[in-house]
Design a protein around this motif. Structure first.
Motif, PDB file in Angstrom:
ATOM      1  N   ASP A  65       0.693  -1.261   0.139  1.00 19.83           N
ATOM      2  CA  ASP A  65       0.045  -0.277  -0.281  1.00 19.83           C
ATOM      3  C   ASP A  65       0.629   1.411   0.317  1.00 19.83           C
ATOM      4  O   ASP A  65       1.710   1.369   0.531  1.00 19.83           O
ATOM      5  N   LEU A  66       0.413   2.306  -0.735  1.00 21.91           N
ATOM      6  CA  LEU A  66       0.745   3.888  -0.611  1.00 21.91           C
ATOM      7  C   LEU A  66       0.848   4.188   0.373  1.00 21.91           C
ATOM      8  O   LEU A  66      -0.380   4.179   1.238  1.00 21.91           O
ATOM      9  N   PRO A  67       1.821   4.869   0.886  1.00 21.65           N
ATOM     10  CA  PRO A  67       1.412   5.827   1.775  1.00 21.65           C
ATOM     11  C   PRO A  67       0.426   7.233   1.633  1.00 21.65           C
ATOM     12  O   PRO A  67       0.400   7.307  -0.016  1.00 21.65           O
ATOM     13  N   GLU A  68      -0.205   7.820   2.586  1.00 27.00           N
ATOM     14  CA  GLU A  68      -1.399   8.587   2.051  1.00 27.00           C
ATOM     15  C   GLU A  68      -0.920   9.745   1.346  1.00 27.00           C
ATOM     16  O   GLU A  68       0.397  11.124   2.696  1.00 27.00           O
ATOM     17  N   HIS A  69      -0.109  10.375   0.021  1.00 24.16           N
ATOM     18  CA  HIS A  69       0.122  11.191  -0.232  1.00 24.16           C
ATOM     19  C   HIS A  69      -0.252  11.438  -1.327  1.00 24.16           C
ATOM     20  O   HIS A  69      -0.410  10.617  -2.829  1.00 24.16           O
ATOM     21  N   PRO A  70      -0.678  12.639  -1.824  1.00 21.55           N
ATOM     22  CA  PRO A  70      -1.073  12.801  -3.442  1.00 21.55           C
ATOM     23  C   PRO A  70       0.171  13.127  -4.227  1.00 21.55           C
ATOM     24  O   PRO A  70      -0.897  12.661  -5.352  1.00 21.55           O
ATOM     25  N   ASP A  71       0.951  12.958  -4.370  1.00 20.47           N
ATOM     26  CA  ASP A  71       2.269  13.152  -4.989  1.00 20.47           C
ATOM     27  C   ASP A  71       2.211  11.433  -5.404  1.00 20.47           C
ATOM     28  O   ASP A  71       3.279  11.392  -6.249  1.00 20.47           O
ATOM     29  N   HIS A  72       2.118  11.123  -4.972  1.00 25.96           N
ATOM     30  CA  HIS A  72       2.642   9.160  -4.937  1.00 25.96           C
ATOM     31  C   HIS A  72       1.781   8.245  -6.127  1.00 25.96           C
ATOM     32  O   HIS A  72       2.754   7.935  -7.370  1.00 25.96           O
ATOM     33  N   VAL A 143      -5.344   5.423  -3.540  1.00 28.03           N
ATOM     34  CA  VAL A 143      -4.654   6.719  -2.442  1.00 28.03           C
ATOM     35  C   VAL A 143      -5.668   7.659  -2.073  1.00 28.03           C
ATOM     36  O   VAL A 143      -5.823   8.316  -3.216  1.00 28.03           O
ATOM     37  N   GLY A 144      -6.238   8.163  -1.457  1.00 25.22           N
ATOM     38  CA  GLY A 144      -7.366   9.227  -1.119  1.00 25.22           C
ATOM     39  C   GLY A 144      -7.959   8.777  -1.885  1.00 25.22           C
ATOM     40  O   GLY A 144      -8.964   8.216  -2.138  1.00 25.22           O
ATOM     41  N   SER A 145      -8.624  10.078  -2.931  1.00 23.82           N
ATOM     42  CA  SER A 145      -9.835   9.839  -3.543  1.00 23.82           C
ATOM     43  C   SER A 145      -8.930   9.267  -5.330  1.00 23.82           C
ATOM     44  O   SER A 145      -9.848   8.877  -6.464  1.00 23.82           O
ATOM     45  N   SER A 146      -7.892   9.788  -5.344  1.00 26.03           N
ATOM     46  CA  SER A 146      -7.509   8.953  -6.825  1.00 26.03           C
ATOM     47  C   SER A 146      -6.781   7.723  -7.012  1.00 26.03           C
ATOM     48  O   SER A 146      -5.853   7.360  -6.030  1.00 26.03           O
ATOM     49  N   SER A 147      -7.386   7.484  -7.958  1.00 25.05           N
ATOM     50  CA  SER A 147      -6.770   5.754  -8.112  1.00 25.05           C
ATOM     51  C   SER A 147      -5.204   6.193  -8.499  1.00 25.05           C
ATOM     52  O   SER A 147      -4.579   6.518  -9.519  1.00 25.05           O
ATOM     53  N   LEU A 148      -4.798   4.743  -8.130  1.00 29.27           N
ATOM     54  CA  LEU A 148      -3.553   4.157  -9.285  1.00 29.27           C
ATOM     55  C   LEU A 148      -2.989   4.397 -10.472  1.00 29.27           C
ATOM     56  O   LEU A 148      -3.806   3.506 -10.970  1.00 29.27           O
ATOM     57  N   PRO A 149      -1.648   4.274 -11.199  1.00 33.45           N
ATOM     58  CA  PRO A 149      -2.317   3.539 -12.729  1.00 33.45           C
ATOM     59  C   PRO A 149      -1.660   2.099 -12.476  1.00 33.45           C
ATOM     60  O   PRO A 149      -1.358   2.120 -11.363  1.00 33.45           O
ATOM     61  N   ALA A 150      -2.569   1.778 -13.582  1.00 38.38           N
ATOM     62  CA  ALA A 150      -2.176  -0.109 -14.258  1.00 38.38           C
ATOM     63  C   ALA A 150      -0.364  -0.143 -13.510  1.00 38.38           C
ATOM     64  O   ALA A 150      -0.693  -1.668 -13.264  1.00 38.38           O
ATOM     65  N   GLN A 151      -0.024   0.103 -13.800  1.00 43.01           N
ATOM     66  CA  GLN A 151       1.416  -0.338 -14.469  1.00 43.01           C
ATOM     67  C   GLN A 151       2.602   0.961 -13.455  1.00 43.01           C
ATOM     68  O   GLN A 151       2.331   2.309 -14.338  1.00 43.01           O
ATOM     69  N   LEU A 152       3.815   0.595 -13.325  1.00 45.36           N
ATOM     70  CA  LEU A 152       4.757   1.043 -13.593  1.00 45.36           C
ATOM     71  C   LEU A 152       5.264   1.942 -14.516  1.00 45.36           C
ATOM     72  O   LEU A 152       4.846   1.137 -15.128  1.00 45.36           O
ATOM     73  N   GLY A 153       5.605   2.582 -15.208  1.00 48.55           N
ATOM     74  CA  GLY A 153       5.999   2.892 -16.378  1.00 48.55           C
ATOM     75  C   GLY A 153       8.136   2.536 -16.186  1.00 48.55           C
ATOM     76  O   GLY A 153       8.296   1.667 -16.253  1.00 48.55           O
ATOM     77  N   ALA A 154       8.438   2.523 -17.636  1.00 48.19           N
ATOM     78  CA  ALA A 154       9.604   1.715 -17.787  1.00 48.19           C
ATOM     79  C   ALA A 154      10.622   2.983 -17.972  1.00 48.19           C
ATOM     80  O   ALA A 154      11.746   2.273 -17.870  1.00 48.19           O
ATOM     81  N   GLY A 155      10.327   4.098 -16.949  1.00 49.00           N
ATOM     82  CA  GLY A 155      12.032   5.015 -17.141  1.00 49.00           C
ATOM     83  C   GLY A 155      12.596   4.804 -15.915  1.00 49.00           C
ATOM     84  O   GLY A 155      12.270   4.395 -15.322  1.00 49.00           O
ATOM     85  N   ARG A 156      13.780   5.825 -15.712  1.00 46.04           N
ATOM     86  CA  ARG A 156      14.308   5.728 -14.472  1.00 46.04           C
ATOM     87  C   ARG A 156      14.652   6.768 -13.686  1.00 46.04           C
ATOM     88  O   ARG A 156      14.555   8.175 -14.908  1.00 46.04           O
ATOM     89  N   ILE A 157      14.448   6.629 -12.593  1.00 47.22           N
ATOM     90  CA  ILE A 157      15.167   8.442 -12.206  1.00 47.22           C
ATOM     91  C   ILE A 157      16.270   8.682 -11.773  1.00 47.22           C
ATOM     92  O   ILE A 157      17.128   7.552 -10.532  1.00 47.22           O
ATOM     93  N   GLU A 158      16.987   9.968 -12.074  1.00 48.51           N
ATOM     94  CA  GLU A 158      18.785  10.248 -11.581  1.00 48.51           C
ATOM     95  C   GLU A 158      18.092  10.570 -10.247  1.00 48.51           C
ATOM     96  O   GLU A 158      17.612  11.759 -10.053  1.00 48.51           O
ATOM     97  N   LEU A 159      18.939   9.855  -8.618  1.00 51.15           N
ATOM     98  CA  LEU A 159      18.739  11.088  -7.523  1.00 51.15           C
ATOM     99  C   LEU A 159      19.884  11.711  -7.549  1.00 51.15           C
ATOM    100  O   LEU A 159      20.498  11.585  -8.107  1.00 51.15           O
TER     101      LEU A 159
END
Length: 159
Positions: A65-72, A143-159
């Motif tokens: 489960d994702l934590p409650e945050h609108p950005d997730h 999460v909250g009132s927004s539904s999550l995407p069906a799949q994660l995407g194919a990209g990468r994130i450089e931190l």
């Protein structure tokens, strides 16, 4: 002793034995039919077990489960549409946040949290830490009132 009486007695015993043998043959036939039915049922159960096991192996693992945050959910949507590497700054921009250090660091912290939950995978490559999709794991729920995407995407994130 009378031979005829002996023959009659033998005939009676023979008829009784024949009747018993016929009765036992009928019982054996009935048991053989029941045995065939039971073996057929066992074969069907084995086929069902194989099918269910095969389907269960293909089923994606349940994401935590994702934590409650609108950005997730929005971060996961960025990954869903990503085609290449993404920096935390790129994700912050895709989310519509100002590119201030506090916003970029907040996005980086959320990305790290998603890595810790096992939703994203963090890898190190030439002094660049990247996060990529988690083996096409399916994220379900909301999460909250927004539904999550069906799949994660194919990209990468450089931190």
């Amino acid at each position: 002793m009378n031979i005829q009486a002996l023959r009659d007695a033998l005939e009676l015993q023979e008829q009784a034995a024949r009747a018993l043998a016929d009765d036992l043959r009928e019982q054996i036939d009935g048991l053989q039919n029941r045995l065939r039915e039971a073996e057929t049922h066992l074969e069907h159960l084995a086929i069902t077990r194989t099918t269910v096991t095969g389907l269960a192996d293909r089923r994606p693992a349940a994401a935590p489960d994702l934590p409650e945050h609108p950005d997730h959910p929005r971060i996961l949507a960025v990954f869903n549409h990503a085609t290449g590497p993404r920096r935390a700054r790129d994700v912050c921009q895709a989310l519509g946040h100002e590119l201030l250090p506090k916003n970029v660091e907040g996005t980086r912290a959320r990305l790290k949290r998603l890595v810790k939950l096992g939703i994203l995978i963090e890898t190190a490559a030439v002094a660049v830490v990247a996060v990529r999709r988690c083996c096409a794991a399916v994220v379900s729920g909301s999460v909250g009132s927004s539904s999550l995407p069906a799949q994660l995407g194919a990209g990468r994130i450089e931190l």
